[in-house]
Design a protein around this motif. Structure first.
Motif, mmCIF file in Angstrom:
data_model
loop_
_atom_site.group_PDB
_atom_site.id
_atom_site.type_symbol
_atom_site.label_atom_id
_atom_site.label_comp_id
_atom_site.label_asym_id
_atom_site.label_seq_id
_atom_site.Cartn_x
_atom_site.Cartn_y
_atom_site.Cartn_z
ATOM 1 N N VAL A 62 -24.497 72.809 7.774
ATOM 2 C CA VAL A 62 -24.536 73.735 6.647
ATOM 3 C C VAL A 62 -24.447 72.868 5.394
ATOM 4 N N ILE A 63 -25.491 72.951 4.571
ATOM 5 C CA ILE A 63 -25.600 72.097 3.393
ATOM 6 C C ILE A 63 -25.568 72.964 2.147
ATOM 7 N N GLU A 64 -24.824 72.495 1.153
ATOM 8 C CA GLU A 64 -24.807 73.172 -0.140
ATOM 9 C C GLU A 64 -25.470 72.261 -1.160
ATOM 10 N N ARG A 65 -26.435 72.848 -1.870
ATOM 11 C CA ARG A 65 -27.176 72.118 -2.894
ATOM 12 C C ARG A 65 -27.460 73.074 -4.038
ATOM 13 N N ASP A 66 -27.118 72.670 -5.239
ATOM 14 C CA ASP A 66 -27.392 73.485 -6.425
ATOM 15 C C ASP A 66 -26.870 74.915 -6.285
ATOM 16 N N GLY A 67 -25.686 75.067 -5.704
ATOM 17 C CA GLY A 67 -25.068 76.382 -5.584
ATOM 18 C C GLY A 67 -25.624 77.252 -4.470
ATOM 19 N N ARG A 68 -26.565 76.736 -3.682
ATOM 20 C CA ARG A 68 -27.133 77.494 -2.546
ATOM 21 C C ARG A 68 -26.797 76.774 -1.246
ATOM 22 N N ARG A 69 -26.711 77.568 -0.198
ATOM 23 C CA ARG A 69 -26.457 76.997 1.135
ATOM 24 C C ARG A 69 -27.664 77.215 2.030
ATOM 25 N N PHE A 70 -27.906 76.234 2.876
ATOM 26 C CA PHE A 70 -28.946 76.353 3.897
ATOM 27 C C PHE A 70 -28.507 75.534 5.103
ATOM 28 N N GLU A 71 -29.159 75.779 6.233
ATOM 29 C CA GLU A 71 -28.796 75.097 7.475
ATOM 30 C C GLU A 71 -29.945 74.236 7.963
ATOM 31 N N VAL A 72 -29.599 73.080 8.484
ATOM 32 C CA VAL A 72 -30.575 72.153 9.046
ATOM 33 C C VAL A 72 -30.193 71.921 10.500
ATOM 34 N N PRO A 73 -31.121 72.172 11.436
ATOM 35 C CA PRO A 73 -30.805 71.882 12.834
ATOM 36 C C PRO A 73 -30.364 70.426 12.992
ATOM 37 N N PHE A 74 -29.273 70.225 13.670
ATOM 38 C CA PHE A 74 -28.677 68.897 13.822
ATOM 39 C C PHE A 74 -29.335 68.188 15.000
ATOM 40 N N VAL A 75 -30.596 67.805 14.788
ATOM 41 C CA VAL A 75 -31.384 67.095 15.790
ATOM 42 C C VAL A 75 -31.911 65.809 15.149
ATOM 43 N N ASP A 76 -32.199 64.810 15.966
ATOM 44 C CA ASP A 76 -32.616 63.497 15.460
ATOM 45 C C ASP A 76 -33.827 63.571 14.531
ATOM 46 N N GLU A 77 -34.765 64.466 14.821
ATOM 47 C CA GLU A 77 -35.981 64.550 14.021
ATOM 48 C C GLU A 77 -35.695 65.014 12.596
ATOM 49 N N LEU A 78 -34.671 65.836 12.398
ATOM 50 C CA LEU A 78 -34.351 66.369 11.073
ATOM 51 C C LEU A 78 -33.151 65.693 10.421
ATOM 52 N N VAL A 79 -32.305 65.068 11.225
ATOM 53 C CA VAL A 79 -31.138 64.344 10.710
ATOM 54 C C VAL A 79 -31.147 62.970 11.382
ATOM 55 N N PRO A 80 -32.040 62.080 10.889
ATOM 56 C CA PRO A 80 -32.194 60.789 11.572
ATOM 57 C C PRO A 80 -31.053 59.801 11.352
ATOM 58 N N VAL A 81 -30.284 59.963 10.264
ATOM 59 C CA VAL A 81 -29.198 59.023 9.980
ATOM 60 C C VAL A 81 -27.919 59.799 9.700
ATOM 61 N N VAL A 82 -26.865 59.455 10.425
ATOM 62 C CA VAL A 82 -25.529 60.008 10.187
ATOM 63 C C VAL A 82 -24.599 58.808 10.056
ATOM 64 N N ASP A 83 -24.022 58.638 8.865
ATOM 65 C CA ASP A 83 -23.183 57.482 8.592
ATOM 66 C C ASP A 83 -21.865 57.926 7.964
ATOM 67 N N PRO A 84 -20.925 58.409 8.790
ATOM 68 C CA PRO A 84 -19.641 58.853 8.245
ATOM 69 C C PRO A 84 -18.908 57.738 7.488
ATOM 70 N N ALA A 85 -18.989 56.510 7.966
ATOM 71 C CA ALA A 85 -18.311 55.404 7.288
ATOM 72 C C ALA A 85 -18.915 55.173 5.905
ATOM 73 N N GLY A 86 -20.224 55.358 5.789
ATOM 74 C CA GLY A 86 -20.899 55.200 4.506
ATOM 75 C C GLY A 86 -20.842 56.451 3.646
ATOM 76 N N GLY A 87 -20.417 57.569 4.243
ATOM 77 C CA GLY A 87 -20.237 58.802 3.493
ATOM 78 C C GLY A 87 -21.490 59.617 3.276
ATOM 79 N N PHE A 88 -22.505 59.466 4.150
ATOM 80 C CA PHE A 88 -23.738 60.215 3.943
ATOM 81 C C PHE A 88 -24.473 60.533 5.242
ATOM 82 N N VAL A 89 -25.361 61.511 5.132
ATOM 83 C CA VAL A 89 -26.356 61.808 6.169
ATOM 84 C C VAL A 89 -27.712 61.799 5.485
ATOM 85 N N GLU A 90 -28.741 61.454 6.228
ATOM 86 C CA GLU A 90 -30.112 61.571 5.737
ATOM 87 C C GLU A 90 -30.761 62.719 6.470
ATOM 88 N N ILE A 91 -31.452 63.568 5.727
ATOM 89 C CA ILE A 91 -32.178 64.658 6.357
ATOM 90 C C ILE A 91 -33.651 64.527 6.031
#
Length: 104
Positions: A62-91
């Motif tokens: 569940v992502i909030e951007r510019d006051g709106r929320r939307f959902e991105v399926p948490f699959v490799d094709e749509l979320v290729p990078v998850v870096d909790p130590a770096g503090g970010f995800v790439e979608i």
């Protein structure tokens, strides 16, 4: 596994009780606790992960951007990078996914 509740009847007797875990299982390289994802910056496009929605097919960020929320399926094709130590995800940006249609 509950060491003290091994039968259905024993488990039913625990209904309504508070149950606490003393430790978490070890996660695989591609597994994350939801609490580790909340607060991560979303790249590109900005935004922040504000939750994880659990579904039968797959979980969704569940992502909030510019006051709106939307959902991105948490699959490799749509979320290729998850870096909790770096503090970010790439979608992978998909216009219709992050921009709901105008309603007339």
């Amino acid at each position: 596994m509950f060491e003290e509740a091994v039968t259905r009847e024993q488990a039913e007797a625990l209904r309504g009780s508070s149950v606490f875990a003393t430790q978490r299982r070890l996660l695989g390289d591609d597994e994350f606790w939801p609490s580790d994802l909340v607060g991560l910056e979303v790249r590109p496009g900005g935004g922040v992960v504000v939750g994880v929605s659990h579904g039968s097919a797959q979980d969704r960020l569940v992502i909030e951007r510019d006051g709106r929320r939307f959902e991105v399926p948490f699959v490799d094709e749509l979320v290729p990078v998850v870096d909790p130590a770096g503090g970010f995800v790439e979608i992978t940006e998909i216009e219709w996914l992050s921009s709901p249609p105008d309603r007339e």
